[in-house]
Design a protein around this motif. Structure first.
Motif, mmCIF file in Angstrom:
data_model
loop_
_atom_site.group_PDB
_atom_site.id
_atom_site.type_symbol
_atom_site.label_atom_id
_atom_site.label_comp_id
_atom_site.label_asym_id
_atom_site.label_seq_id
_atom_site.Cartn_x
_atom_site.Cartn_y
_atom_site.Cartn_z
ATOM 1 N N ALA A 1 -6.998 5.228 8.362
ATOM 2 C CA ALA A 1 -6.944 3.995 7.574
ATOM 3 C C ALA A 1 -5.633 3.277 7.867
ATOM 4 O O ALA A 1 -4.714 3.839 8.462
ATOM 5 N N THR A 2 -5.554 2.028 7.432
ATOM 6 C CA THR A 2 -4.323 1.252 7.601
ATOM 7 C C THR A 2 -3.340 1.600 6.494
ATOM 8 O O THR A 2 -3.703 1.643 5.317
ATOM 9 N N MET A 3 -2.113 1.832 6.862
ATOM 10 C CA MET A 3 -1.084 2.193 5.896
ATOM 11 C C MET A 3 -0.413 0.932 5.360
ATOM 12 O O MET A 3 0.142 0.150 6.134
ATOM 13 N N PRO A 4 -0.456 0.723 4.029
ATOM 14 C CA PRO A 4 0.246 -0.441 3.474
ATOM 15 C C PRO A 4 1.745 -0.341 3.754
ATOM 16 O O PRO A 4 2.329 0.731 3.643
ATOM 17 N N THR A 5 2.354 -1.438 4.094
ATOM 18 C CA THR A 5 3.778 -1.412 4.453
ATOM 19 C C THR A 5 4.688 -1.841 3.311
ATOM 20 O O THR A 5 5.911 -1.713 3.409
ATOM 21 N N LYS A 6 4.096 -2.365 2.206
ATOM 22 C CA LYS A 6 4.945 -2.867 1.123
ATOM 23 C C LYS A 6 4.446 -2.464 -0.271
ATOM 24 O O LYS A 6 4.910 -2.979 -1.273
ATOM 25 N N SER A 7 3.485 -1.536 -0.345
ATOM 26 C CA SER A 7 2.926 -1.112 -1.624
ATOM 27 C C SER A 7 3.817 -0.039 -2.248
ATOM 28 O O SER A 7 4.005 1.037 -1.675
ATOM 29 N N ARG B 1 17.979 -7.658 -1.448
ATOM 30 C CA ARG B 1 19.196 -8.446 -1.239
ATOM 31 C C ARG B 1 19.024 -9.434 -0.093
ATOM 32 O O ARG B 1 19.931 -9.658 0.718
ATOM 33 N N GLY B 2 17.840 -9.967 -0.005
ATOM 34 C CA GLY B 2 17.539 -10.960 1.006
ATOM 35 C C GLY B 2 17.209 -10.397 2.369
ATOM 36 O O GLY B 2 16.861 -11.156 3.283
ATOM 37 N N VAL B 3 17.293 -9.081 2.534
ATOM 38 C CA VAL B 3 17.008 -8.449 3.826
ATOM 39 C C VAL B 3 15.577 -7.904 3.798
ATOM 40 O O VAL B 3 15.223 -7.124 2.903
ATOM 41 N N PRO B 4 14.715 -8.297 4.760
ATOM 42 C CA PRO B 4 13.322 -7.826 4.759
ATOM 43 C C PRO B 4 13.249 -6.307 4.966
ATOM 44 O O PRO B 4 14.046 -5.716 5.696
ATOM 45 N N TYR B 5 12.296 -5.679 4.301
ATOM 46 C CA TYR B 5 12.027 -4.258 4.535
ATOM 47 C C TYR B 5 10.544 -4.092 4.821
ATOM 48 O O TYR B 5 9.702 -4.887 4.393
ATOM 49 N N SER B 6 10.215 -3.049 5.570
ATOM 50 C CA SER B 6 8.821 -2.767 5.886
ATOM 51 C C SER B 6 8.715 -1.316 6.347
ATOM 52 O O SER B 6 9.552 -0.840 7.126
ATOM 53 N N LEU B 7 7.699 -0.631 5.859
ATOM 54 C CA LEU B 7 7.449 0.746 6.280
ATOM 55 C C LEU B 7 6.573 0.722 7.526
ATOM 56 O O LEU B 7 5.474 0.178 7.517
ATOM 57 N N GLU B 8 7.071 1.306 8.600
ATOM 58 C CA GLU B 8 6.349 1.329 9.863
ATOM 59 C C GLU B 8 6.071 2.770 10.266
ATOM 60 O O GLU B 8 6.797 3.682 9.903
ATOM 61 N N GLY B 9 4.998 2.962 11.040
ATOM 62 C CA GLY B 9 4.722 4.283 11.587
ATOM 63 C C GLY B 9 3.380 4.833 11.144
ATOM 64 O O GLY B 9 2.443 4.084 10.860
ATOM 65 N N TRP B 10 3.305 6.146 11.083
ATOM 66 C CA TRP B 10 2.041 6.804 10.730
ATOM 67 C C TRP B 10 2.328 8.075 9.945
ATOM 68 O O TRP B 10 3.375 8.704 10.098
#
Length: 692
Positions: free
Chosen positions: A270-276, A297-306
């Motif tokens: 399945a696709t992994m949510p990156t911001k949930s 603090r204005g810096v983007p974050y995102s969970l990447e990988g598997w």
């Protein structure tokens, strides 16, 4: 101090203190030196570990990077120099693994005496750091120029490169690491890096020497058993590309109490949510967190990988799904590896999620969360550079992102376990039903042997007994055979055993004490008589007695024969007799018997012997085992073909004998297990007292 000497900016005491706190083992320190090569734009880093003398190991690390000029050496000795500040562009800054300029301390952690040679377009210099210079703890260690490094195969190869750095570490103490730990080094080193960006053409080549042969360099590759993952979630391939094998949807097997021994499952992804975010961590209380836009603090974050969950972590069944699966005290695949700037930042994240359960140990994954080491925010790496300050909001955000993914995977694996349990229960119910049918059929046959019982009574008795198998009373489902014989007659037992095995019988379906190269009966904690008793008293064990005067003269054999007589009718056991006169009376009851020994005192594979073996010994044993196999739903064993011989005149006209119609398998087994020993056996049998 000589003007050419280049001192480090820290004293010996400070460097030793820092070095011992930064690295927990030599492999982590080596990964820092490899990272230094990649930060110098190397495409390949070579690592040669010469561990023939573990206490004084020699490690060569060299690369094809940009190398250093004299100014670069001055920067090299500055502990705390921020390489990213000196980067020419944002892309270069983001690519750099190091940040604080302390990775060079890995060399000092491993060795207090090492050579360094570095070359670029402008210079080619060689240096040495001497351990003896550190006797005064307040003195600063320093690099001293040398004319050249000691010659070696590695140095000869490196000199052919246009540029790069060559490091030789002497007297590295690896004495606390066993051979298995050193063998696992390549896998552990590969896991230190993700190579998950535009520069993923980089590679690490490793050679570990423990014997005289130098061996070859091999790529340090990850050994992720993707084909053993039951479920997986993966983010869109943006910063961190997803391995192609993770997209492969295939079937795998999980150990289960089913006819095949396994439950077949098709991997699901399945696709992994990156911001949930998981509410357990109260991320709403984190100031300056914009969950809707995914910034802190204005810096983007995102969970990447598997992240995936293994179908099983038992080595043998897991390796049947994927031969790459490895799990031992030196290498554990069940971990969630966190990478920042392409380098391993932590493998302890699973323990920080606040989740418990059996299947937590089945989780494996590789994720990337760049905001943990973003230059726009403060550095939160711990003093040992192998983890992060757990109180920082960014770590809380990471946990809140990862926890729901791990929980979903564990729940899905738990649901799969429930489906397997349901399948096992359904199979068990079917087995019990078939077992009752088999028992009822056998009971009908047994009652037919009692002519004195009226038919009506037999039917009534049959109904009463079979009805007792309701509720908790269940029929036996394990069917086996027992070959009761004297050790002196082992050749005939071997013949029967190996013919049954040839037809597909498993070793645990057959018990006899002369089984070649098998000492299990001697390792049993019970006495041999107890082992034999258990093998006989099982209602679903068919006994085949190999009677002879050796059998009659053996205390154990008479015990086995008596037990069979006491628990079975004559029709419930088989006999292969050497001679009629040696059959114990309680095993024959005066019925007509077949004997191998003819009137001339010889034994051969004559037609009546062949037919008796097939129709009265081998096939009845195979049919008995097939009853058990049909109950549990496994493949049944093929029977041997019974032979109908042509009339003698027809045989003569065809120029053939009865032996031409024998099964070649039976003939070859007879020749190998019986015929080759018959001369000695008959001489001993006919000319001596019974053997016990």
């Amino acid at each position: 101090m000589n003007v050419d000497v280049v001192p480090f900016t820290f004293s010996w005491a400070a460097l030793r203190l820092l070095g011992s706190g930064l690295y927990s083992n030599p492999w982590s320190a080596l990964s820092e030196l490899v990272a230094n090569g990649f930060d110098a734009s190397a495409t390949t880093v070579w690592v040669d570990v010469d561990a023939r003398d573990k206490t004084h190991s020699v490690i060569d690390i060299f690369d094809d990077g940009t190398g250093m000029d004299r100014a670069g050496i001055d920067t090299y000795v500055k502990v705390g120099h921020n390489k990213r500040d000196a980067a020419d562009s944002g892309d270069e800054m983001n690519r750099l693994m190091g940040r604080k300029g302390i990775g060079k301390l890995a060399a000092l952690y491993l060795s207090e005496r090492f050579y360094l040679r570095t070359r670029n377009n402008d210079s080619d210099t060689s240096w040495i750091l001497e351990a003896g210079a550190g006797t005064d703890p307040e003195e600063h260690p320093h690099l001293t120029p040398v004319g050249d490094l000691p010659r070696s195969e590695n140095l000869d190869y490196w000199e052919k490169l246009r540029s790069g750095t060559f490091l030789r570490l002497l007297d590295v103490d690896l004495s606390g690491n066993g051979d298995k730990a050193i063998e696992a080094f390549s896998m552990r080193l590969a896991n230190q890096f993700s190579f998950a960006d535009a520069h993923d053409n980089r590679s690490i080549l490793v050679r570990v020497r423990r014997g005289d042969a130098p061996g070859e360099y091999r790529p340090a590759g990850k050994v992720i058993a993707f084909r053993n993952l039951a479920f997986a979630e993966a983010s869109p391939a943006t910063i961190m590309p997803i391995p192609a094998e993770l997209h492969h949807v295939g079937s795998l097997e999980i150990p289960a109490k089913l006819p095949s021994g396994t439950y077949v499952h098709t991997r699901e992804q399945a696709t992994m949510p990156t911001k949930s975010l998981d509410t357990k961590f109260n991320t709403a209380d984190i100031p300056e967190l914009d969950e809707e836009n995914g910034t802190y603090r204005g810096v983007p974050y995102s969970l990447e990988g598997w992240i995936g969950i293994h179908a099983t972590i038992d080595r043998e069944p897991a390796q049947r799904n994927d031969s790459r699966f490895a799990r031992n005290r030196y290498y554990n695949p069940a971990q969630l590896r966190l990478y920042v700037h392409g380098k391993l930042a932590s493998d302890r994240l699973l323990a920080q999620l606040g989740i418990t359960g059996t299947y937590l140990n089945y989780i494996e994954g590789e994720i990337r969360f760049e905001i943990l080491d973003d230059d726009r925010l403060k550095d939160i790496a711990t003093s040992n550079r192998q983890d992060f300050d757990e109180t920082d909001p960014r770590v809380t955000i990471l946990r809140a992102l990862v926890r729901p993914v791990v929980r979903r995977l564990m729940n899905r694996r738990q649901a799969l376990a429930a489906r397997i349990t349901e399948a096992e229960k359904a199979h068990e119910s079917e087995v019990n039903a078939r077992g009752k049918q088999a028992f009822a059929a056998q009971l009908t046959q047994d009652l037919e042997h009692f002519d004195s019982i009226p038919e009506a009574t037999k039917h009534e008795l049959h109904a009463v007994v079979t009805n007792k198998l309701e509720g908790d009373a269940r029929p036996k489902t394990k069917y086996s055979v027992f070959l009761s014989h004297s050790s002196s007659d082992a050749a005939f037992a071997n013949l029967i055993y190996f013919l049954l095995v040839h037809q597909g019988a498993s070793d645990d379906e057959i018990f006899y004490t002369s089984k070649p190269n098998d000492v299990r009966q001697y390792n049993d904690y019970d006495a041999l008589s107890e082992v034999v008793k258990r093998s006989i008293s099982d209602a679903n064990t068919l006994i085949c007695y190999l009677t002879s005067k050796n059998f009659r003269g053996s205390e154990y054999c008479l015990f086995e024969g008596g037990a069979g007589w006491a628990t079975r009718s004559v029709a419930q056991y088989l006999k292969l007799n050497i001679e009629y006169s040696a059959i114990p009376a309680f095993l024959t009851n005066g019925k007509v018997e077949f004997a191998l020994l003819d009137r001339n005192g010889t034994i051969s594979l004559r037609p009546d012997v062949y037919s008796y073996l097939v129709e009265s010994i081998l096939n009845p044993l195979l049919r008995h085992l097939n009853v058990g196999r049909s109950i549990v739903g496994t493949e049944e064993l093929p029977l041997f073909d019974a032979v109908t011989y042509p009339p003698p005149l027809e045989l003569k006209q065809q120029g053939k004998t009865e032996a031409d119609f024998y099964d070649p398998v039976i003939v070859s087994h007879w020749n190998g297990y019986v015929q080759d020993f018959l001369g000695e056996y008959l001489e001993d049998y006919l000319g001596s007292e019974p053997k016990k």
